[in-house]
Design an enzyme around this catalytic site. Structure first.
Site, PDB file in Angstrom:
ATOM      1  N   ASP A   1      51.301  33.345  31.263  1.00  0.00           N
ATOM      2  CA  ASP A   1      52.511  34.072  31.647  1.00  0.00           C
ATOM      3  C   ASP A   1      53.597  33.966  30.587  1.00  0.00           C
ATOM      4  O   ASP A   1      54.358  34.911  30.388  1.00  0.00           O
ATOM      5  CB  ASP A   1      53.035  33.569  33.000  1.00  0.00           C
ATOM      6  CG  ASP A   1      52.326  34.255  34.149  1.00  0.00           C
ATOM      7  OD1 ASP A   1      52.169  35.485  34.072  1.00  0.00           O
ATOM      8  OD2 ASP A   1      51.902  33.574  35.093  1.00  0.00           O
TER       9      ASP A   1
ATOM     10  N   CYS B   1      48.475  24.207  30.352  1.00  0.00           N
ATOM     11  CA  CYS B   1      47.401  24.528  31.297  1.00  0.00           C
ATOM     12  C   CYS B   1      47.016  26.006  31.266  1.00  0.00           C
ATOM     13  O   CYS B   1      46.127  26.425  31.993  1.00  0.00           O
ATOM     14  CB  CYS B   1      47.781  24.104  32.713  1.00  0.00           C
ATOM     15  SG  CYS B   1      49.203  24.980  33.340  1.00  0.00           S
TER      16      CYS B   1
END
Ligand code: PEP
Ligand code: MG
Length: 537
Positions: free
Chosen positions: A450, A497
């Site tokens: 993102d 992550c």
């Protein structure tokens, strides 16, 4: 030979028969017009459903464990529910075809259960619906999806989470879908299972149905139907090379992930369920760096109850033992939608109500999840992390709710631990403000998927923008360095992550920046450990 392309989501080569999955196209039920005949048809369907469910129950017990199998058991019990059976009989008396009576009565019960002020009954709503759809399919002669014995490559238009959950994971050599993005559930499952797969491919389902052999090259993002001799030899050589590489990595199993100069790195796994946690332990992970909680919410018709969530988190905590488990709170919205939350359709969902924004505006959804995590905290080494944070006040508000719920639980006599609370850094605002957020957070984990999308203003779902979606962009690198520096200065740890965490080209760069944790698909851990152990840093 036919060939084409797709977006590769896991490297490797798979060769084998293709199985095409199509969503069942239901035939319309026809009524005989005689209630006695319809009732007899219904009774026979109940017996068939009972046989199907009992076979499914045995299979689920072996493949998914007792707890998941209990879902099937509940449906078997529902087949004997007198209220349901009476409801169907009444509808048949009134002239309905058996199939319609089974379906409509199931729907009526599902709605009653969903409206009850009881979490257990709310959760049964999906079970009664599933069971009545099964009866409907039997009565309409829909045989559903027939899987062959043995291994195969699965070809589909797209796969919903509820569909992938039912697949025999050990038999699948690859996924090839026409839709789905690199962050779709299919892609995440492919990475969890370590199988080369393509999404957004240009494969035709009809062609796949008639081909003998399908091959997928997950290194280049290419599929081949009935490959010629030369192509087959090339694919087999690649496959052998990949197998040899994998075998060589076994030397790193059980070793500590530490650089030559003594920097300790935690190599953790990204998971979506307790089953994934087991696979992650088998892959020698040192923790879970991202548990995507939303997979506990997808593929169902009602919100999971606090108890269901608690059980899942508790199980993951117990499976991981002392290893840290970072649980990301619900990140529904944008690409991950669920119908039952009643969220409005948005013009711009990636910039809309998603992640922590939903949690902070719909406390009735957030509360049970946080309570479940806090309750489960005593069963492992759990940490909690909020997605889509953009402002310090959001983190403070979520932390305050955690503190309130912890006090509430203590008052109820339920033991909890002081769970470290971290931020998933995935908006440019959070990255730029990392030094401020670090005063309030126990750790950072960067969601590069993102962060790339929002920093570059490139939709991560849009395959046509692939060449603009550049996670190595200098702007990203500057933000990543700033995040690690801010964390180190504040004395908190920072990890990665997003997909970039698994990128072998980046491992040393991230260590240099000051990251001490990298979380990735479990199958990539040994590869990353080799790089860490061989690093001079
Ligand atoms: C990310 O954004 O990098 C991330 C790991 O989360 P998700 O892919 O689930 O949005
Ligand atoms: Mg994200």
């Amino acid at each position: 030979m036919k060939t084409g392309i797709g977006l590769p989501v896991f490297p490797g080569v798979s060769i084998g028969p293709a199985v095409v999955y199509r969503k069942s196209e239901r035939t319309l039920p026809v009524s005989s017009g005689d209630p006695a005949v319809e009732q007899a048809k219904f009774n026979a369907a109940v017996e068939t459903a009972r046989e199907q469910l009992s076979a499914l129950f045995e299979k689920a017990k072996v493949e998914l464990g007792e707890e998941k199998a209990a879902i099937v058991e509940v449906q078997m019990l529902m087949l004997d529910d007198l209220d349901y059976l009476d409801g169907v009989a009444l509808a048949i008396e009134g002239g309905a075809a058996a199939a319609i009576a089974a379906l409509d009565t199931g729907e009526e019960f599902a709605q009653i259960f969903a409206a009850m002020d009881d979490e257990y009954m709310n959760a049964r709503s999906a079970d009664v619906r599933d069971m009545s759809h099964r009866l409907y399919d039997i009565l309409c002669g829909n045989t559903g999806f027939q899987l062959p014995e043995g291994s195969f490559l699965l070809v589909a238009e797209d796969l919903a989470p509820s569909e992938t959950i039912q697949l025999p994971r050990e038999n699948i050599l690859a996924f090839v879908t026409r839709q789905g993005s690199s962050s779709s559930h299919t892609a995440i499952l492919a990475r969890t299972l370590n199988i080369p797969s393509l999404v957004q491919s240009n494969i035709e389902l009809e062609d796949a149905e008639s081909c003998q052999i399908l091959a997928v090259d997950g290194f280049t993002g290419t599929w081949y139907m009935d490959p010629d001799e030369q192509t087959m030899a090339m694919l087999k050589a690649k496959q052998a090379e990949a197998a040899a590489d994998r075998a060589a990595l076994e030397a790193y199993r059980g070793r500590e992930s530490i650089t030559k100069s003594g920097r300790k790195i935690i190599l953790a796994a990204n998971i979506g369920s307790p089953e994934d946690a087991e696979a992650a332990v088998a892959a020698d992970c040192e923790g879970v760096g991202l548990m995507r909680s939303e997979f506990l919410y997808l593929g169902r018709d009602t919100l999971p109850s606090e108890d269901e969530l608690f059980e899942a988190y508790k199980q993951v905590g117990q499976i991981m033992g002392e290893r840290p488990v970072v649980i990301r709170t619900l990140d529904i919205g944008a690409d991950k939608q669920v119908s039952y939350m009643g969220l409005e359709k948005e013009e711009n969902p990636a910039l809309g109500l998603r992640g922590l924004r939903i949690c902070l505006t719909r406390e009735e959804i957030f509360r049970p999840q946080l309570r479940a995590i806090l309750r489960a905290s005593v069963y492992g080494n759990l940490l909690v992390m909020f997605p889509m944070v953009a402002s310090v006040w959001e983190l403070k508000a979520a932390k305050a709710l955690c503190a309130k719920l912890r006090a509430e639980l203590e008052e109820e006599g339920i033991e909890t631990k002081d769970v470290p609370i971290g931020v998933m850094v995935e908006t440019p605002a959070a990255a730029v403000l990392a030094h401020e957020l670090a005063k309030e957070a126990a750790f950072f984990s960067v969601g590069t998927n993102d962060l790339t999308q929002y920093t570059l203003a490139v939709d991560r779902q849009n395959a046509k923008l692939d060449k603009f979606y550049d996670p190595y962009h200098p702007a990203l690198m500057a933000l990543l360095a700033h995040i690690a520096k801010s964390a180190n200065e504040a004395g908190i740890w920072a990890g990665i992550c997003g997909e970039l965490g698994a990128d072998p080209k980046m491992t040393e760069k991230f260590i240099e920046m000051g990251y001490t944790e990298l979380s990735m698909a479990a199958g990539r851990i040994l590869e990353a450990r080799k790089i860490v152990c061989e690093s001079e840093l």
